[in-house]
Design a protein around this motif. Sequence first.
Motif, PDB file in Angstrom:
ATOM      1  N   ARG A 123       0.839  -1.199   0.000  1.00  0.00           N
ATOM      2  CA  ARG A 123       0.000   0.000   0.000  1.00  0.00           C
ATOM      3  C   ARG A 123       0.874   1.248   0.000  1.00  0.00           C
ATOM      4  O   ARG A 123       1.980   1.245   0.528  1.00  0.00           O
ATOM      5  N   CYS A 124       0.343   2.323  -0.559  1.00  0.00           N
ATOM      6  CA  CYS A 124       1.000   3.631  -0.518  1.00  0.00           C
ATOM      7  C   CYS A 124       0.263   4.519   0.483  1.00  0.00           C
ATOM      8  O   CYS A 124      -0.897   4.266   0.806  1.00  0.00           O
ATOM      9  N   GLY A 128      -5.948   4.320  -1.618  1.00  0.00           N
ATOM     10  CA  GLY A 128      -6.379   3.492  -2.735  1.00  0.00           C
ATOM     11  C   GLY A 128      -5.298   3.091  -3.715  1.00  0.00           C
ATOM     12  O   GLY A 128      -5.571   2.347  -4.662  1.00  0.00           O
ATOM     13  N   ARG A 129      -4.064   3.553  -3.504  1.00  0.00           N
ATOM     14  CA  ARG A 129      -3.003   3.247  -4.455  1.00  0.00           C
ATOM     15  C   ARG A 129      -2.106   2.135  -3.923  1.00  0.00           C
ATOM     16  O   ARG A 129      -1.839   2.043  -2.732  1.00  0.00           O
ATOM     17  N   LEU A 130      -1.637   1.314  -4.867  1.00  0.00           N
ATOM     18  CA  LEU A 130      -0.718   0.232  -4.555  1.00  0.00           C
ATOM     19  C   LEU A 130       0.551   0.391  -5.385  1.00  0.00           C
ATOM     20  O   LEU A 130       0.514   0.909  -6.503  1.00  0.00           O
ATOM     21  N   ALA A 146      -2.489  -6.768  -8.271  1.00  0.00           N
ATOM     22  CA  ALA A 146      -2.664  -5.408  -7.756  1.00  0.00           C
ATOM     23  C   ALA A 146      -3.727  -4.654  -8.540  1.00  0.00           C
ATOM     24  O   ALA A 146      -4.481  -3.855  -7.980  1.00  0.00           O
ATOM     25  N   GLN A 149      -7.252  -4.379  -7.432  1.00  0.00           N
ATOM     26  CA  GLN A 149      -7.545  -3.472  -6.325  1.00  0.00           C
ATOM     27  C   GLN A 149      -7.288  -2.010  -6.709  1.00  0.00           C
ATOM     28  O   GLN A 149      -7.896  -1.104  -6.154  1.00  0.00           O
ATOM     29  N   ASP A 150      -6.353  -1.791  -7.617  1.00  0.00           N
ATOM     30  CA  ASP A 150      -5.964  -0.444  -8.048  1.00  0.00           C
ATOM     31  C   ASP A 150      -5.773  -0.513  -9.559  1.00  0.00           C
ATOM     32  O   ASP A 150      -4.872  -1.190 -10.054  1.00  0.00           O
ATOM     33  N   ARG A 151      -6.618   0.173 -10.304  1.00  0.00           N
ATOM     34  CA  ARG A 151      -6.614   0.034 -11.769  1.00  0.00           C
ATOM     35  C   ARG A 151      -5.258   0.409 -12.380  1.00  0.00           C
ATOM     36  O   ARG A 151      -4.889  -0.104 -13.431  1.00  0.00           O
ATOM     37  N   ARG A 152      -4.528   1.291 -11.716  1.00  0.00           N
ATOM     38  CA  ARG A 152      -3.226   1.699 -12.242  1.00  0.00           C
ATOM     39  C   ARG A 152      -2.175   1.647 -11.136  1.00  0.00           C
ATOM     40  O   ARG A 152      -1.719   2.687 -10.643  1.00  0.00           O
ATOM     41  N   PRO A 153      -1.788   0.460 -10.725  1.00  0.00           N
ATOM     42  CA  PRO A 153      -0.769   0.368  -9.666  1.00  0.00           C
ATOM     43  C   PRO A 153       0.538   1.003 -10.104  1.00  0.00           C
ATOM     44  O   PRO A 153       0.873   1.028 -11.301  1.00  0.00           O
TER      45      PRO A 153
END
Length: 274
Positions: A123-124, A128-130, A146, A149-153
């Motif tokens: 997680r960042c 919501g960002r990975l 990833a 869970q996050d469309r643009r990791p």
Amino acid sequence: MLRELESLDNFALVGAGPAATSLAGTIARLPGRLGPVVGVSYRVASRIANSLGLGTPARDPSVLQDTELILFHAPLRQMELLAVQLAEAKVNWAKKNLIFIDCDAGPMEKAPMAEAAFAWITRCPIPGRLAVGGQGTALTAATRLAATQDRRPLIVPNTAKQSFEAAMLLGGAAITPLIDSVAHILRGTGMLDKQATQTAVALFQTTALAYGRSGRQSWQWHVHEPDVDSLEAQMKSLGAREGRILRDLLLLGFERFQRHEEAAATLREPGGEV
């Protein structure tokens, strides 16, 4: 999400501690994907599987021989125990893809598990960002996981993981004391605590949004010369700690943006110390 799932094989979960409630647990709940669950003991494996409502607890980590994609989440102490157990298991690691989710591989990087391909998901501080990094097929699988869970990791080169984490720290927890310092100064002007806190937060948000729009040009002195006398007066109005912080940040700006060397030199003069 369905498109990403189509390209993912079934996977195993190796975990301990709060694995079921972690990001690894969230990913493990992908429909129809979780197979064996391995823990430091069968009881732990059963607890994780029961908490997830998915997977089959394993009595012997050798069951991992039949699974190419393996997710991990465990505190370091438990990871050390798991590493010993997995090293003794009858598993050919050469074709395995090991993905460490919100945890470090640590002892898992030793033989014989070192023969596998490694990747990580974390997680960042950004909601919501990975972030994802790793090598080869493990990186490909981690990126796809990833993306559920996050469309643009955020893809981070494996050699730059520490630098990435340092950037997250510098832009996150490291500036919390700075925000608190601004709120402290505002309370000293007579503001109530809540108003001072809200004003400090709004100030940082405004500055960050301006940088997002204009980059370095959003800096107050990108073009205009600073009034050094005013800066000195403002610093002297503060206590020693906050005054020193302000001076250091001003000097950082002049150096970082390569502007106003004369003003910077004046602030560095011995007589100008707060």
